[in-house]
Design a protein around this motif. Structure first.
Motif, PDB file in Angstrom:
ATOM      1  N   LEU A 102       0.828  -1.221   0.000  1.00 38.50           N
ATOM      2  CA  LEU A 102       0.000   0.000   0.000  1.00 38.50           C
ATOM      3  C   LEU A 102       0.855   1.260   0.000  1.00 38.50           C
ATOM      4  CD1 LEU A 102      -3.083  -0.252   2.376  1.00 38.50           C
ATOM      5  CD2 LEU A 102      -3.056   0.275  -0.035  1.00 38.50           C
ATOM      6  N   GLN A 103       1.966   1.214   0.723  1.00 40.25           N
ATOM      7  CA  GLN A 103       2.789   2.412   0.855  1.00 40.25           C
ATOM      8  C   GLN A 103       3.826   2.548  -0.252  1.00 40.25           C
ATOM      9  OE1 GLN A 103       4.289   2.221   4.884  1.00 40.25           O
ATOM     10  NE2 GLN A 103       2.425   3.124   5.727  1.00 40.25           N
ATOM     11  N   ARG A 150     -14.948   2.808  -2.806  1.00 44.05           N
ATOM     12  CA  ARG A 150     -13.869   3.589  -2.197  1.00 44.05           C
ATOM     13  C   ARG A 150     -14.105   3.736  -0.691  1.00 44.05           C
ATOM     14  NH1 ARG A 150     -11.250   7.447  -6.031  1.00 44.05           N
ATOM     15  NH2 ARG A 150      -9.580   5.916  -5.885  1.00 44.05           N
ATOM     16  N   ALA A 151     -15.359   3.969  -0.312  1.00 43.00           N
ATOM     17  CA  ALA A 151     -15.690   4.097   1.108  1.00 43.00           C
ATOM     18  C   ALA A 151     -15.322   2.807   1.844  1.00 43.00           C
ATOM     19  CB  ALA A 151     -17.178   4.404   1.279  1.00 43.00           C
ATOM     20  N   ILE A 152     -15.688   1.682   1.265  1.00 38.73           N
ATOM     21  CA  ILE A 152     -15.442   0.385   1.917  1.00 38.73           C
ATOM     22  C   ILE A 152     -13.940   0.144   2.062  1.00 38.73           C
ATOM     23  CG2 ILE A 152     -15.656  -2.121   1.547  1.00 38.73           C
ATOM     24  CD1 ILE A 152     -18.465  -1.390   0.261  1.00 38.73           C
ATOM     25  N   SER A 154     -11.635   2.432   2.118  1.00 35.93           N
ATOM     26  CA  SER A 154     -11.090   3.434   3.049  1.00 35.93           C
ATOM     27  C   SER A 154     -11.219   2.940   4.480  1.00 35.93           C
ATOM     28  CB  SER A 154     -11.844   4.760   2.914  1.00 35.93           C
ATOM     29  OG  SER A 154     -11.741   5.262   1.602  1.00 35.93           O
ATOM     30  N   LEU A 155     -12.399   2.443   4.813  1.00 39.70           N
ATOM     31  CA  LEU A 155     -12.632   1.909   6.160  1.00 39.70           C
ATOM     32  C   LEU A 155     -11.594   0.844   6.485  1.00 39.70           C
ATOM     33  CD1 LEU A 155     -16.515   1.460   6.039  1.00 39.70           C
ATOM     34  CD2 LEU A 155     -15.258   3.009   7.558  1.00 39.70           C
ATOM     35  N   ASN A 157      -8.703  -0.037   4.822  1.00 38.60           N
ATOM     36  CA  ASN A 157      -7.279   0.273   4.675  1.00 38.60           C
ATOM     37  C   ASN A 157      -6.753   1.204   5.760  1.00 38.60           C
ATOM     38  OD1 ASN A 157      -6.948  -1.365   2.464  1.00 38.60           O
ATOM     39  ND2 ASN A 157      -7.243   0.280   0.969  1.00 38.60           N
ATOM     40  N   TRP A 158      -7.623   2.061   6.310  1.00 37.38           N
ATOM     41  CA  TRP A 158      -7.147   2.958   7.368  1.00 37.38           C
ATOM     42  C   TRP A 158      -6.707   2.160   8.604  1.00 37.38           C
ATOM     43  CZ3 TRP A 158      -5.304   7.604   6.921  1.00 37.38           C
ATOM     44  CH2 TRP A 158      -5.092   8.389   8.067  1.00 37.38           C
ATOM     45  N   ILE A 160      -4.413   0.132   8.732  1.00 37.05           N
ATOM     46  CA  ILE A 160      -2.942   0.112   8.811  1.00 37.05           C
ATOM     47  C   ILE A 160      -2.446   1.207   9.749  1.00 37.05           C
ATOM     48  CG2 ILE A 160      -2.685  -0.840   6.485  1.00 37.05           C
ATOM     49  CD1 ILE A 160      -1.568   1.812   5.510  1.00 37.05           C
ATOM     50  N   ARG A 161      -3.268   2.246   9.984  1.00 40.83           N
ATOM     51  CA  ARG A 161      -2.844   3.357  10.820  1.00 40.83           C
ATOM     52  C   ARG A 161      -3.093   3.139  12.313  1.00 40.83           C
ATOM     53  NH1 ARG A 161      -1.522   8.409   8.711  1.00 40.83           N
ATOM     54  NH2 ARG A 161      -1.190   8.777  10.925  1.00 40.83           N
ATOM     55  N   TRP A 162      -4.031   2.274  12.664  1.00 38.63           N
ATOM     56  CA  TRP A 162      -4.364   2.177  14.083  1.00 38.63           C
ATOM     57  C   TRP A 162      -4.451   0.753  14.606  1.00 38.63           C
ATOM     58  CZ3 TRP A 162      -8.749  -0.411  15.651  1.00 38.63           C
ATOM     59  CH2 TRP A 162      -9.721  -0.651  14.670  1.00 38.63           C
TER      60      TRP A 162
ATOM     61  N   ARG B 150     -14.334   5.973  14.745  1.00 37.17           N
ATOM     62  CA  ARG B 150     -13.164   5.532  13.982  1.00 37.17           C
ATOM     63  C   ARG B 150     -13.522   5.290  12.520  1.00 37.17           C
ATOM     64  NH1 ARG B 150      -9.112   2.659  17.437  1.00 37.17           N
ATOM     65  NH2 ARG B 150      -7.963   4.587  17.125  1.00 37.17           N
ATOM     66  N   ALA B 151     -14.686   4.689  12.308  1.00 32.34           N
ATOM     67  CA  ALA B 151     -15.135   4.436  10.927  1.00 32.34           C
ATOM     68  C   ALA B 151     -15.254   5.765  10.169  1.00 32.34           C
ATOM     69  CB  ALA B 151     -16.475   3.700  10.928  1.00 32.34           C
ATOM     70  N   SER B 154     -11.906   7.210   9.458  1.00 28.47           N
ATOM     71  CA  SER B 154     -11.208   6.398   8.452  1.00 28.47           C
ATOM     72  C   SER B 154     -11.646   6.795   7.051  1.00 28.47           C
ATOM     73  CB  SER B 154     -11.506   4.905   8.659  1.00 28.47           C
ATOM     74  OG  SER B 154     -11.106   4.473   9.936  1.00 28.47           O
ATOM     75  N   LEU B 155     -12.956   6.921   6.885  1.00 31.99           N
ATOM     76  CA  LEU B 155     -13.493   7.328   5.579  1.00 31.99           C
ATOM     77  C   LEU B 155     -12.867   8.645   5.143  1.00 31.99           C
ATOM     78  CD1 LEU B 155     -17.289   6.617   6.183  1.00 31.99           C
ATOM     79  CD2 LEU B 155     -15.833   5.477   4.489  1.00 31.99           C
ATOM     80  N   TRP B 158      -8.719   8.679   4.806  1.00 28.80           N
ATOM     81  CA  TRP B 158      -8.130   7.942   3.684  1.00 28.80           C
ATOM     82  C   TRP B 158      -8.090   8.814   2.424  1.00 28.80           C
ATOM     83  CZ3 TRP B 158      -4.957   4.024   3.860  1.00 28.80           C
ATOM     84  CH2 TRP B 158      -4.653   3.324   2.688  1.00 28.80           C
ATOM     85  N   ARG B 161      -4.984   9.711   0.634  1.00 26.67           N
ATOM     86  CA  ARG B 161      -4.348   8.766  -0.260  1.00 26.67           C
ATOM     87  C   ARG B 161      -4.834   8.866  -1.709  1.00 26.67           C
ATOM     88  NH1 ARG B 161      -1.360   4.334   1.571  1.00 26.67           N
ATOM     89  NH2 ARG B 161      -1.175   4.060  -0.672  1.00 26.67           N
ATOM     90  N   TRP B 162      -6.019   9.410  -1.926  1.00 24.99           N
ATOM     91  CA  TRP B 162      -6.540   9.373  -3.294  1.00 24.99           C
ATOM     92  C   TRP B 162      -7.117  10.696  -3.784  1.00 24.99           C
ATOM     93  CZ3 TRP B 162     -11.623  10.539  -4.266  1.00 24.99           C
ATOM     94  CH2 TRP B 162     -12.501  10.495  -3.170  1.00 24.99           C
ATOM     95  N   PHE B 177     -21.433  12.347   0.611  1.00 20.67           N
ATOM     96  CA  PHE B 177     -21.757  10.989   0.142  1.00 20.67           C
ATOM     97  C   PHE B 177     -21.517   9.979   1.259  1.00 20.67           C
ATOM     98  CE2 PHE B 177     -20.655   6.884  -1.594  1.00 20.67           C
ATOM     99  CZ  PHE B 177     -21.666   6.658  -2.519  1.00 20.67           C
ATOM    100  N   TYR B 178     -20.396  10.102   1.949  1.00 19.47           N
ATOM    101  CA  TYR B 178     -20.068   9.175   3.048  1.00 19.47           C
ATOM    102  C   TYR B 178     -21.086   9.302   4.186  1.00 19.47           C
ATOM    103  CZ  TYR B 178     -15.388   8.260   1.000  1.00 19.47           C
ATOM    104  OH  TYR B 178     -14.332   7.884   0.193  1.00 19.47           O
ATOM    105  N   LEU B 181     -24.115   7.511   3.184  1.00 20.99           N
ATOM    106  CA  LEU B 181     -23.883   6.057   3.181  1.00 20.99           C
ATOM    107  C   LEU B 181     -23.952   5.482   4.593  1.00 20.99           C
ATOM    108  CD1 LEU B 181     -23.107   3.519   1.533  1.00 20.99           C
ATOM    109  CD2 LEU B 181     -20.711   4.121   1.917  1.00 20.99           C
TER     110      LEU B 181
END
Lengths: 191, 191
Positions: A102-103, A150-152, A154-155, A157-158, A160-162, B150-151, B154-155, B158, B161-162, B177-178, B181
């Protein structure tokens, strides 16, 4: 034995890239951590970039395998749950490979990056397929598929930070919580 | 004039830390980018770490200010939407400060890190307060508040990154949008 050494190099490199960063890790650091000479290392990999590339391919191929399994579930909700659990489990079980991949994307040459991005797109395409199928069946509401995927990710992949192994929750349990949150929403239903 | 130079140093440092990484940016790099001598730089900041610390404080204080505004909304749903929009807008408008802060935490000394983490916890506490109020009022369903917060972060986070400025969507629109959702969920309601 060639393969065993090769795998040992990949494991150690993934760990170092994750901890120190790819750019900050030299071939010398890697050789020292492995107790190998630089010449021995170069016997297995032409360059540090080649090592990162192999790590990235293995991580993405592993993710694609789990994505295929999720995709084979006929029920879109089950398929989405399996996809999210599988992604989190893969992350927890292969953390250094996952994080290094990822990084490391921006550190690869354009050719290698293109191959890596194609694999990543294939993986993300599986998630989009699950969402599209759910929308076509009327199980999911009609939403922007790209942004929902992307939302899914993001949830997940983040994490990796915590997320730290050995905490109160397994990564898979966090994924199930996230699945529940985005599936049913935060709001109390009118029903 | 002292303040103007100070701010220029912070802006340039945030940009370099975001692009090259904090560890990979030397005081020499920063001085060159600014057209200043190292001595002039050290007149304003004792160390590179001091610069990162100031950037992190400014970013977190800015986030806290927007969090306070969101928190003052009496309706929990509106408050949550304002919090998410405000976070995304702050990110888009202060991208280098935001990214340098998020990526730099582990590079700070324990004392400075403690202050930074306390500010971050204060900010995240505002989001948890909004969620708790919504659950107490029965507007939100009862869920693990820490994991839900946290969720949401995270959204939003992240996006570093993009998300690229100048794309088809503003960061705030992605946040809306998030919000939609996670508020209403992905599933078609029974109603």
């Amino acid at each position: 034995m060639g393969t065993a050494t090769r795998n040992r190099i990949l494991e150690e490199a993934a760990r170092l890239f994750t901890e120190k960063g790819y750019e900050a890790t030299s071939v010398q650091d890697l050789a020292e951590a492995l107790g190998l000479s630089k010449a021995a290392l170069y016997h297995h990999f032409r360059s540090k970039e080649e090592v990162l590339y192999e790590i990235s391919l293995q991580a993405l191929e592993g993710l694609c395998r789990q994505g295929e399994r999720a995709l084979s579930e006929p029920d879109p909700k089950v398929a989405l749950l399996r996809f999210m659990e599988g992604h989190a489990r893969f992350f927890e079980e292969n953390r250094p490979f996952f994080v290094a991949m990822l990084q490391g994307l921006q550190s690869l040459s354009p050719e290698k990056r293109a191959v890596t991005i194609a694999l990543r797109d294939r993986y993300e395409g599986m998630l989009r397929s699950i969402l599209e199928r759910g929308m076509a069946l009327g199980v999911f509401r009609p939403l922007d598929v790209g942004l929902t995927a992307r939302a899914i990710l993001s949830l997940l992949n983040w994490m990796i930070r915590w997320f730290r192994p050995g905490g109160p929750l397994r990564a898979e349990e966090v994924a199930r919580f996230y699945f529940d949150l985005i599936l049913k929403g935060l709001e109390h239903g009118a029903s």
